[in-house]
Design a protein around this motif. Structure first.
Motif, short mmCIF file in Angstrom:
data_model
loop_
_atom_site.label_atom_id
_atom_site.label_comp_id
_atom_site.label_asym_id
_atom_site.label_seq_id
_atom_site.Cartn_x
_atom_site.Cartn_y
_atom_site.Cartn_z
N PHE A 6 -0.58 65.04 41.18
CA PHE A 6 -1.21 66.21 40.56
C PHE A 6 -2.65 66.42 41.04
O PHE A 6 -3.42 67.14 40.41
N LEU A 9 -3.99 69.80 41.35
CA LEU A 9 -4.29 70.49 40.10
C LEU A 9 -5.44 69.82 39.35
O LEU A 9 -5.69 70.12 38.19
N TYR A 30 -0.42 71.50 33.27
CA TYR A 30 -1.55 71.84 34.14
C TYR A 30 -1.34 73.20 34.82
O TYR A 30 -2.29 73.92 35.10
N TYR A 31 -0.08 73.52 35.10
CA TYR A 31 0.20 74.77 35.81
C TYR A 31 -0.11 76.00 34.96
O TYR A 31 -0.18 77.11 35.49
N ARG A 36 -7.00 75.23 36.97
CA ARG A 36 -6.24 74.27 37.76
C ARG A 36 -5.31 74.99 38.73
O ARG A 36 -5.10 74.54 39.87
N LYS A 37 -4.76 76.11 38.30
CA LYS A 37 -3.88 76.89 39.19
C LYS A 37 -4.67 77.44 40.38
O LYS A 37 -4.17 77.52 41.49
N TYR A 40 -5.01 74.68 42.80
CA TYR A 40 -3.74 74.58 43.50
C TYR A 40 -3.68 75.58 44.65
O TYR A 40 -3.23 75.27 45.76
#
Length: 238
Positions: A6, A9, A30-31, A36-37, A40
């Protein structure tokens, strides 16, 4: 190099949790976190560059990464790359040492600069990073997952004015029905830097007035989010 679980993220569980080789929490939620996205998206864009652009396999490179401001230079026949970063908690000035004069393109913002002095200082805000290339690349299509709505319906009529703005700005739109939501400000890298309003919106015309104190000159995105709909307007502060 390997990315820790992860890591794309911003995984913030210690490697020593439950023992160094013990099982760690699987944090799929987290998504759902927009910050965090966004991280990513940055990872994805950088990996795409590494896989598709020959310059990231060049043996002609230099690193200056010991201080709070860091820079990397990659030189190749396909294009040159200059990467700048401010890892301090205060605004910093950095000498970019561009490999050549001419047009350079900021990969993440889509902006371009015509470099006439390769050593002219550039000011970076805390945590800001820039990836400049001598070849114009397609800007990664993510701003915290917000897509610009290019065909707003007449009922929405989301406007931001004046544009360009200086110290104050007005936001006006039409709601088909009462709703709760948020009006936020994002910079060109997709970071949410200010929440102007969070609460209830009325049915009909809504009109709010905001001050722009503390904003640097440049392009920004005003985002109206009602949960099931996001509207975006680009505007400039000068």
């Amino acid at each position: 190099k390997m990315i820790w679980m992860f890591g794309e993220l911003g995984y913030d569980i210690s490697i020593d949790y439950n023992g160094r080789t013990g099982e760690k929490p699987i944090l799929w939620d987290y998504y759902q976190d927009p910050n965090r996205k966004h991280l990513y998206g940055v990872w994805s864009a950088l990996i795409h560059l590494k896989e598709t652009e020959p310059v990231f396999r060049t043996k002609n490179y230099s690193l200056d990464v010991s201080g709070a401001t860091k820079q990397i230079h990659l030189t190749d026949t396909s294009m040159d790359v200059t990467i700048l970063g401010n890892f301090d908690v205060t605004q910093q000035s950095i000498t970019p040492n561009f490999q050549k004069t001419g047009w350079w393109y900021n990969y993440f913002s889509g902006d371009s600069i015509n470099v006439t002095n390769t050593n002219a200082a550039i000011t970076l805000t805390p945590g800001e990073y820039r990836l400049y290339t001598t070849k114009k690349l397609t800007r990664p299509d993510f701003i915290l997952g917000v897509q610009q709505n290019r065909q707003n319906t007449p009922e929405e009529n989301f406007t931001v004015y004046p544009n360009p703005a200086t110290s104050q700005i007005d936001v006006k739109w039409n709601m088909n029905k009462p709703s709760a939501g948020e009006i936020s400000l994002y910079d060109l890298t997709g970071r949410k830097i200010r929440i102007f309003y969070s609460g209830d919106f009325n049915q009909g015309i809504n009109h709010l007035h905001f001050h722009l104190d503390g904003l640097n000159q440049g392009l920004y995105f005003m985002v109206l989010n009602t949960g099931n709909k996001k509207l975006v307007k680009k505007f400039m502060v000068r």
